[in-house]
Design a protein around this motif. Structure first.
Motif, PDB file in Angstrom:
ATOM      1  N   GLU A 181      10.854   0.072 -17.003  1.00  0.00           N
ATOM      2  CA  GLU A 181       9.755   0.325 -17.938  1.00  0.00           C
ATOM      3  C   GLU A 181       8.784   1.377 -17.414  1.00  0.00           C
ATOM      4  O   GLU A 181       8.125   2.080 -18.182  1.00  0.00           O
ATOM      5  CB  GLU A 181       9.001  -0.979 -18.217  1.00  0.00           C
ATOM      6  N   LEU A 182       8.714   1.510 -16.095  1.00  0.00           N
ATOM      7  CA  LEU A 182       7.839   2.510 -15.482  1.00  0.00           C
ATOM      8  C   LEU A 182       8.550   3.849 -15.292  1.00  0.00           C
ATOM      9  O   LEU A 182       7.945   4.799 -14.774  1.00  0.00           O
ATOM     10  CB  LEU A 182       7.336   1.995 -14.125  1.00  0.00           C
ATOM     11  N   GLY A 183       9.808   3.911 -15.676  1.00  0.00           N
ATOM     12  CA  GLY A 183      10.565   5.152 -15.548  1.00  0.00           C
ATOM     13  C   GLY A 183      11.257   5.324 -14.216  1.00  0.00           C
ATOM     14  O   GLY A 183      11.783   6.404 -13.921  1.00  0.00           O
ATOM     15  N   ALA A 184      11.287   4.284 -13.385  1.00  0.00           N
ATOM     16  CA  ALA A 184      11.909   4.380 -12.063  1.00  0.00           C
ATOM     17  C   ALA A 184      13.411   4.164 -12.154  1.00  0.00           C
ATOM     18  O   ALA A 184      13.882   3.308 -12.908  1.00  0.00           O
ATOM     19  CB  ALA A 184      11.293   3.356 -11.114  1.00  0.00           C
ATOM     20  N   VAL A 185      14.143   4.936 -11.362  1.00  0.00           N
ATOM     21  CA  VAL A 185      15.607   4.802 -11.336  1.00  0.00           C
ATOM     22  C   VAL A 185      16.076   4.027 -10.113  1.00  0.00           C
ATOM     23  O   VAL A 185      17.235   3.599 -10.047  1.00  0.00           O
ATOM     24  CB  VAL A 185      16.289   6.185 -11.382  1.00  0.00           C
ATOM     25  N   VAL A 186      15.192   3.850  -9.125  1.00  0.00           N
ATOM     26  CA  VAL A 186      15.483   3.018  -7.954  1.00  0.00           C
ATOM     27  C   VAL A 186      14.203   2.301  -7.540  1.00  0.00           C
ATOM     28  O   VAL A 186      13.093   2.694  -7.919  1.00  0.00           O
ATOM     29  CB  VAL A 186      16.025   3.826  -6.749  1.00  0.00           C
ATOM     30  N   VAL A 187      14.370   1.264  -6.736  1.00  0.00           N
ATOM     31  CA  VAL A 187      13.247   0.545  -6.129  1.00  0.00           C
ATOM     32  C   VAL A 187      13.388   0.666  -4.614  1.00  0.00           C
ATOM     33  O   VAL A 187      14.488   0.548  -4.076  1.00  0.00           O
ATOM     34  CB  VAL A 187      13.238  -0.938  -6.541  1.00  0.00           C
ATOM     35  N   ILE A 188      12.275   0.930  -3.940  1.00  0.00           N
ATOM     36  CA  ILE A 188      12.250   0.997  -2.481  1.00  0.00           C
ATOM     37  C   ILE A 188      11.388  -0.151  -1.972  1.00  0.00           C
ATOM     38  O   ILE A 188      10.248  -0.320  -2.385  1.00  0.00           O
ATOM     39  CB  ILE A 188      11.662   2.336  -1.972  1.00  0.00           C
ATOM     40  N   ARG A 189      11.957  -0.946  -1.076  1.00  0.00           N
ATOM     41  CA  ARG A 189      11.198  -2.037  -0.471  1.00  0.00           C
ATOM     42  C   ARG A 189      11.617  -2.175   0.983  1.00  0.00           C
ATOM     43  O   ARG A 189      12.514  -1.476   1.457  1.00  0.00           O
ATOM     44  CB  ARG A 189      11.387  -3.341  -1.245  1.00  0.00           C
ATOM     45  N   GLY A 190      10.966  -3.085   1.702  1.00  0.00           N
ATOM     46  CA  GLY A 190      11.302  -3.304   3.100  1.00  0.00           C
ATOM     47  C   GLY A 190      12.666  -3.935   3.269  1.00  0.00           C
ATOM     48  O   GLY A 190      13.228  -4.520   2.333  1.00  0.00           O
ATOM     49  N   THR A 191      13.206  -3.795   4.475  1.00  0.00           N
ATOM     50  CA  THR A 191      14.451  -4.466   4.802  1.00  0.00           C
ATOM     51  C   THR A 191      14.133  -5.883   5.253  1.00  0.00           C
ATOM     52  O   THR A 191      12.976  -6.303   5.284  1.00  0.00           O
ATOM     53  CB  THR A 191      15.183  -3.716   5.925  1.00  0.00           C
ATOM     54  N   GLY A 192      15.169  -6.623   5.653  1.00  0.00           N
ATOM     55  CA  GLY A 192      14.925  -7.977   6.117  1.00  0.00           C
ATOM     56  C   GLY A 192      14.087  -8.041   7.376  1.00  0.00           C
ATOM     57  O   GLY A 192      13.310  -8.969   7.584  1.00  0.00           O
ATOM     58  N   SER A 193      14.218  -7.019   8.238  1.00  0.00           N
ATOM     59  CA  SER A 193      13.513  -7.046   9.519  1.00  0.00           C
ATOM     60  C   SER A 193      12.333  -6.090   9.589  1.00  0.00           C
ATOM     61  O   SER A 193      11.494  -6.213  10.484  1.00  0.00           O
ATOM     62  CB  SER A 193      14.492  -6.692  10.653  1.00  0.00           C
ATOM     63  N   GLU A 194      12.248  -5.138   8.686  1.00  0.00           N
ATOM     64  CA  GLU A 194      11.180  -4.137   8.729  1.00  0.00           C
ATOM     65  C   GLU A 194      10.523  -3.994   7.354  1.00  0.00           C
ATOM     66  O   GLU A 194      11.216  -3.959   6.345  1.00  0.00           O
ATOM     67  CB  GLU A 194      11.728  -2.770   9.151  1.00  0.00           C
ATOM     68  N   PRO A 195       9.206  -3.894   7.321  1.00  0.00           N
ATOM     69  CA  PRO A 195       8.548  -3.616   6.042  1.00  0.00           C
ATOM     70  C   PRO A 195       8.801  -2.172   5.622  1.00  0.00           C
ATOM     71  O   PRO A 195       9.236  -1.346   6.436  1.00  0.00           O
ATOM     72  CB  PRO A 195       7.066  -3.844   6.366  1.00  0.00           C
ATOM     73  N   VAL A 196       8.561  -1.888   4.365  1.00  0.00           N
ATOM     74  CA  VAL A 196       8.626  -0.497   3.937  1.00  0.00           C
ATOM     75  C   VAL A 196       7.575   0.287   4.726  1.00  0.00           C
ATOM     76  O   VAL A 196       6.494  -0.212   5.013  1.00  0.00           O
ATOM     77  CB  VAL A 196       8.394  -0.371   2.412  1.00  0.00           C
ATOM     78  N   MET A 197       7.928   1.504   5.127  1.00  0.00           N
ATOM     79  CA  MET A 197       7.018   2.344   5.905  1.00  0.00           C
ATOM     80  C   MET A 197       6.455   3.451   5.014  1.00  0.00           C
ATOM     81  O   MET A 197       7.194   4.052   4.229  1.00  0.00           O
ATOM     82  CB  MET A 197       7.727   2.938   7.108  1.00  0.00           C
ATOM     83  N   ILE A 198       5.170   3.709   5.175  1.00  0.00           N
ATOM     84  CA  ILE A 198       4.463   4.649   4.295  1.00  0.00           C
ATOM     85  C   ILE A 198       3.602   5.553   5.166  1.00  0.00           C
ATOM     86  O   ILE A 198       2.880   5.075   6.051  1.00  0.00           O
ATOM     87  CB  ILE A 198       3.565   3.894   3.298  1.00  0.00           C
ATOM     88  N   ARG A 199       3.681   6.854   4.905  1.00  0.00           N
ATOM     89  CA  ARG A 199       2.815   7.785   5.622  1.00  0.00           C
ATOM     90  C   ARG A 199       2.549   8.991   4.732  1.00  0.00           C
ATOM     91  O   ARG A 199       3.296   9.240   3.775  1.00  0.00           O
ATOM     92  CB  ARG A 199       3.467   8.249   6.927  1.00  0.00           C
ATOM     93  N   PRO A 200       1.525   9.772   5.029  1.00  0.00           N
ATOM     94  CA  PRO A 200       1.331  11.005   4.287  1.00  0.00           C
ATOM     95  C   PRO A 200       2.488  11.956   4.544  1.00  0.00           C
ATOM     96  O   PRO A 200       3.143  11.885   5.582  1.00  0.00           O
ATOM     97  CB  PRO A 200       0.018  11.576   4.860  1.00  0.00           C
ATOM     98  N   GLU A 201       2.737  12.844   3.620  1.00  0.00           N
ATOM     99  CA  GLU A 201       3.793  13.826   3.814  1.00  0.00           C
ATOM    100  C   GLU A 201       3.441  14.769   4.945  1.00  0.00           C
ATOM    101  O   GLU A 201       4.314  15.240   5.662  1.00  0.00           O
ATOM    102  CB  GLU A 201       4.019  14.626   2.521  1.00  0.00           C
ATOM    103  N   THR A 202       2.133  15.058   5.113  1.00  0.00           N
ATOM    104  CA  THR A 202       1.722  15.827   6.272  1.00  0.00           C
ATOM    105  C   THR A 202       1.974  15.004   7.507  1.00  0.00           C
ATOM    106  O   THR A 202       1.911  13.771   7.481  1.00  0.00           O
ATOM    107  CB  THR A 202       0.237  16.189   6.203  1.00  0.00           C
ATOM    108  N   ARG A 203       2.245  15.666   8.582  1.00  0.00           N
ATOM    109  CA  ARG A 203       2.682  14.993   9.791  1.00  0.00           C
ATOM    110  C   ARG A 203       1.573  14.137  10.376  1.00  0.00           C
ATOM    111  O   ARG A 203       0.432  14.556  10.479  1.00  0.00           O
ATOM    112  CB  ARG A 203       3.113  16.037  10.824  1.00  0.00           C
ATOM    113  N   VAL A 204       1.919  12.911  10.790  1.00  0.00           N
ATOM    114  CA  VAL A 204       0.966  12.015  11.436  1.00  0.00           C
ATOM    115  C   VAL A 204       1.010  12.263  12.927  1.00  0.00           C
ATOM    116  O   VAL A 204       2.095  12.250  13.516  1.00  0.00           O
ATOM    117  CB  VAL A 204       1.306  10.531  11.145  1.00  0.00           C
TER     118      VAL A 204
END
Length: 205
Positions: A181-204
């Motif tokens: 409904e939101l127009g997404a073709v895939v869902v991204i979530r964490g794995t069983g052992s690791e949460p989803v990781m998020i950072r700015p596109e600019t280098r941290v």
């Protein structure tokens, strides 16, 4: 002598903050480095993938109590200074958002994600009783203080706002009805052992 001790305590707090940030940011950076970038259009069979694109809000987004900025993800560091070894307490917070890379749209299930973003805002020093939301976060991390009116706290924050370029790393799943409904073709979530990781596109750093 008192001034020297105050400066020493500040230096120790900032030193711990920098070390902790490097450790957390480093783990995210290493995970991104190990995983080659992909596109949303090619991600359906990727298993675990790394995507980058524009963050798009899903509904209303939270507004920071610290800086007044809205965000889809943020990183907080709270440093209590009460004469005890409170240490530095780090918190990553995020809400679900869409990632649009031009080839398609992914729904990022970001709650509980690991956020690594440069903390570019420092709040004025205050006492814990003036920031009850910070007291709640500290308590969730195992920190208790019996005198919040005298416990001074420093709060540092970095945010990723809607519209910013963002990178995510997580497990790919087929879209459910809500994602479609939101127009997404895939869902991204964490794995069983690791949460989803998020950072700015600019280098941290």
């Amino acid at each position: 002598m008192d001034v020297f001790l105050v400066l020493l305590l500040v230096a120790v707090s900032l030193g711990g903050l920098v070390l902790m940030y490097r450790q957390v940011g480093g783990s995210v950076r290493r995970a991104f480095k190990r995983t080659p970038p992909s596109r949303v259009a090619d991600a359906a069979s990727a298993g675990v993938c790394r995507l980058s694109g524009r963050a798009v809000a899903v509904g209303a987004v939270p507004v920071s109590e610290v800086s007044g900025r809205s965000y889809v993800a943020r990183e907080l560091a709270i440093v209590p200074s009460d004469g005890e070894s409170g240490g530095t307490h780090r918190f990553g917070q995020a809400v679900d958002f869409l990632l649009d890379d031009g080839s398609g749209v992914a729904l990022v299930r970001a709650a509980g994600g690991r956020v690594a973003v440069a903390r570019d805002y420092t709040a004025p020093v205050t006492t814990l009783d003036q920031v009850p939301w910070a007291d709640d976060l500290l308590r969730s991390d195992g920190y208790r203080n019996g005198s919040p009116a005298t416990c001074r706290v420093r709060v540092y924050e970095g945010v990723i706002e809607a519209g910013a370029q963002v990178g995510v790393l997580g497990r790919v799943e087929p879209p459910d009805d809500a994602a479609r409904e939101l127009g997404a073709v895939v869902v991204i979530r964490g794995t069983g052992s690791e949460p989803v990781m998020i950072r700015p596109e600019t280098r941290v750093p």
